[in-house]
Design a protein around this motif. Sequence first.
Motif, PDB file in Angstrom:
ATOM      1  N   ALA A  27      38.078  27.239 -44.386  1.00  0.00           N
ATOM      2  CA  ALA A  27      37.100  28.236 -43.936  1.00  0.00           C
ATOM      3  C   ALA A  27      35.825  28.058 -44.744  1.00  0.00           C
ATOM      4  O   ALA A  27      35.835  27.447 -45.813  1.00  0.00           O
ATOM      5  CB  ALA A  27      37.648  29.641 -44.110  1.00  0.00           C
ATOM      6  N   ASP A  28      34.762  28.609 -44.250  1.00  0.00           N
ATOM      7  CA  ASP A  28      33.480  28.586 -44.935  1.00  0.00           C
ATOM      8  C   ASP A  28      33.623  29.275 -46.300  1.00  0.00           C
ATOM      9  O   ASP A  28      34.214  30.352 -46.379  1.00  0.00           O
ATOM     10  CB  ASP A  28      32.450  29.321 -44.064  1.00  0.00           C
ATOM     11  CG  ASP A  28      31.115  29.415 -44.717  1.00  0.00           C
ATOM     12  OD1 ASP A  28      30.804  30.490 -45.262  1.00  0.00           O
ATOM     13  OD2 ASP A  28      30.386  28.412 -44.682  1.00  0.00           O
ATOM     14  N   ARG A  85      32.792  32.972 -46.490  1.00  0.00           N
ATOM     15  CA  ARG A  85      33.773  33.823 -45.805  1.00  0.00           C
ATOM     16  C   ARG A  85      35.011  34.032 -46.677  1.00  0.00           C
ATOM     17  O   ARG A  85      35.556  35.140 -46.756  1.00  0.00           O
ATOM     18  CB  ARG A  85      34.146  33.166 -44.491  1.00  0.00           C
ATOM     19  CG  ARG A  85      34.886  34.044 -43.570  1.00  0.00           C
ATOM     20  CD  ARG A  85      34.968  33.393 -42.209  1.00  0.00           C
ATOM     21  NE  ARG A  85      35.792  34.226 -41.349  1.00  0.00           N
ATOM     22  CZ  ARG A  85      36.376  33.800 -40.280  1.00  0.00           C
ATOM     23  NH1 ARG A  85      36.226  32.554 -39.892  1.00  0.00           N
ATOM     24  NH2 ARG A  85      37.108  34.604 -39.560  1.00  0.00           N
ATOM     25  N   ARG A 114      34.152  36.473 -49.526  1.00  0.00           N
ATOM     26  CA  ARG A 114      34.161  37.856 -49.049  1.00  0.00           C
ATOM     27  C   ARG A 114      35.597  38.363 -48.890  1.00  0.00           C
ATOM     28  O   ARG A 114      35.908  39.503 -49.235  1.00  0.00           O
ATOM     29  CB  ARG A 114      33.409  37.970 -47.730  1.00  0.00           C
ATOM     30  CG  ARG A 114      33.317  39.398 -47.260  1.00  0.00           C
ATOM     31  CD  ARG A 114      32.392  39.555 -46.080  1.00  0.00           C
ATOM     32  NE  ARG A 114      32.441  40.947 -45.642  1.00  0.00           N
ATOM     33  CZ  ARG A 114      32.360  41.327 -44.393  1.00  0.00           C
ATOM     34  NH1 ARG A 114      32.193  40.435 -43.440  1.00  0.00           N
ATOM     35  NH2 ARG A 114      32.428  42.596 -44.074  1.00  0.00           N
TER      36      ARG A 114
END
Length: 89
Positions: free
Chosen positions: A12-13, A16, A19
């Motif tokens: 995933a990024d 992201r 977070r």
Amino acid sequence: MRTSTCSLYIAADPARVWRAITDPGFTRRFYLGLAVESQWIPGAPIVYRAAAGPVPDVLHGDIVHVEEGGCWCTTCTPASASNKKCTAG
């Protein structure tokens, strides 16, 4: 003292993922209903709190190292191992 190390690689990024591990709304969804609290700077406390139950501060520790959007290292003690009540903020 027992030491454990865990490394995760998530497809995933990085923003992201960051977070997801630092936002209490996300940690409640993905980390057994626990909300994380910390200032995310070395030396700051980190606490995982349950919304309800007999032990509100389920896990607590300190931030050892942190790179926003990257890796982080903490100490971590289950509430059952200590009578200490932590406050993060």
